[in-house]
Design a protein around this motif. Structure first.
Motif, PDB file in Angstrom:
ATOM      1  N   ASP A 197      -3.802  -1.143   5.379  1.00  0.00           N
ATOM      2  CA  ASP A 197      -3.143  -1.838   4.278  1.00  0.00           C
ATOM      3  C   ASP A 197      -3.049  -3.324   4.639  1.00  0.00           C
ATOM      4  O   ASP A 197      -2.206  -3.717   5.448  1.00  0.00           O
ATOM      5  CB  ASP A 197      -1.751  -1.245   4.051  1.00  0.00           C
ATOM      6  CG  ASP A 197      -1.016  -1.875   2.881  1.00  0.00           C
ATOM      7  OD1 ASP A 197      -1.522  -2.860   2.288  1.00  0.00           O
ATOM      8  OD2 ASP A 197       0.082  -1.390   2.542  1.00  0.00           O
ATOM      9  N   SER A 230      -1.920  -5.784   3.085  1.00  0.00           N
ATOM     10  CA  SER A 230      -0.679  -6.464   2.710  1.00  0.00           C
ATOM     11  C   SER A 230       0.354  -6.408   3.843  1.00  0.00           C
ATOM     12  O   SER A 230       1.305  -7.169   3.849  1.00  0.00           O
ATOM     13  CB  SER A 230      -0.093  -5.867   1.426  1.00  0.00           C
ATOM     14  OG  SER A 230       0.393  -4.558   1.666  1.00  0.00           O
ATOM     15  N   LYS A 231       0.144  -5.516   4.807  1.00  0.00           N
ATOM     16  CA  LYS A 231       1.068  -5.387   5.928  1.00  0.00           C
ATOM     17  C   LYS A 231       0.511  -5.973   7.217  1.00  0.00           C
ATOM     18  O   LYS A 231       1.066  -5.753   8.284  1.00  0.00           O
ATOM     19  CB  LYS A 231       1.402  -3.905   6.152  1.00  0.00           C
ATOM     20  CG  LYS A 231       2.135  -3.285   4.982  1.00  0.00           C
ATOM     21  CD  LYS A 231       2.395  -1.822   5.208  1.00  0.00           C
ATOM     22  CE  LYS A 231       3.128  -1.241   4.002  1.00  0.00           C
ATOM     23  NZ  LYS A 231       3.271   0.203   4.125  1.00  0.00           N
ATOM     24  N   ASP A 232      -0.579  -6.727   7.112  1.00  0.00           N
ATOM     25  CA  ASP A 232      -1.211  -7.298   8.305  1.00  0.00           C
ATOM     26  C   ASP A 232      -1.255  -8.813   8.176  1.00  0.00           C
ATOM     27  O   ASP A 232      -1.921  -9.349   7.286  1.00  0.00           O
ATOM     28  CB  ASP A 232      -2.621  -6.734   8.478  1.00  0.00           C
ATOM     29  CG  ASP A 232      -3.185  -7.000   9.852  1.00  0.00           C
ATOM     30  OD1 ASP A 232      -3.225  -8.180  10.260  1.00  0.00           O
ATOM     31  OD2 ASP A 232      -3.590  -6.037  10.529  1.00  0.00           O
ATOM     32  N   LYS A 233      -0.562  -9.500   9.074  1.00  0.00           N
ATOM     33  CA  LYS A 233      -0.464 -10.966   8.984  1.00  0.00           C
ATOM     34  C   LYS A 233      -1.792 -11.666   9.260  1.00  0.00           C
ATOM     35  O   LYS A 233      -1.956 -12.837   8.921  1.00  0.00           O
ATOM     36  CB  LYS A 233       0.624 -11.484   9.911  1.00  0.00           C
ATOM     37  CG  LYS A 233       0.360 -11.236  11.370  1.00  0.00           C
ATOM     38  CD  LYS A 233       1.501 -11.754  12.214  1.00  0.00           C
ATOM     39  CE  LYS A 233       1.201 -11.538  13.612  1.00  0.00           C
ATOM     40  NZ  LYS A 233       1.441 -11.360  14.703  1.00  0.00           N
TER      41      LYS A 233
END
Length: 192
Positions: A113, A115-118
């Motif tokens: 995902d 969106s959860k990985d900077k």
């Protein structure tokens, strides 16, 4: 005794299925190896890699990004999938985004995902109006030198990419890295 016999039958069935799958994989990679060694044409080698990646793992988009050694950037050399027209002129610094991180570290990565990985760089999505959800990214390395990355975007079916698919891509890239480097050397020699 009957239970034990049934357990052995089931184990045999699983082993046969596993052996069949391994045999299919071996045949597939033998054909890939033949295809990759049949040409020194750089663009043809990349096309062979991309076509075979598409056969192995179903995804919405695939791309091969190569390292520009002069600028230390990744550029999209070959792209297939949805909304790929605007991507050709985009460049990423080595270390930028998932692909840049993989190129810098020389390590494969599955991001279930984004969106959860900077590390995810949304600039490509903004420019192309594409929505990246998940990524499988593998470095293309030859002789301890990163030549680029193979990136798969959004596995068909909505699930995340898995370790089995990662292992298949790593096998494909092992064959491909040598062919890419050989082709690059051939083109440099031809230019001289």
């Amino acid at each position: 005794m009957a239970e034990r016999l049934e357990i052995i039958k089931n184990e045999n069935k699983k082993l046969k299925e596993s052996l069949k799958q391994k045999d299919k994989e071996l045949s597939f990679f033998i054909e890939v190896g033949k295809a990759l060694t049949s040409t020194l044409e750089f663009k043809e080698i990349l096309k062979i890699i991309m076509d075979n990646a598409q056969k192995l793992v179903r995804a919405e988009a695939w791309s091969i990004l190569l390292v520009d050694e002069k600028t230390n950037e990744l550029y999209f050399e070959l792209v297939k999938g949805k909304k790929t027209g605007k991507i050709k002129n985009i460049r990423l610094k080595v270390g930028e985004g998932i692909a840049g991180w993989v190129a810098k570290k020389g390590m494969p990565l599955i991001v279930p995902d984004v969106s959860k990985d900077k590390r995810f760089f949304s600039g490509v999505d903004k420019k192309t109006k594409f929505r990246t959800k998940s990524i499988l990214c593998v470095p293309i390395i030859s002789k301890n030198k990163t030549l680029g990355v193979l990136e798969l975007i959004n596995k068909i079916g909505g699930n995340s990419f898995d370790q089995k698919e990662l292992a298949l891509m790593l096998k494909l890239i092992d064959h491909a890295a040598i062919a890419i480097e050989r082709s690059m050397l051939y083109e440099r020699t031809a230019e001289l």
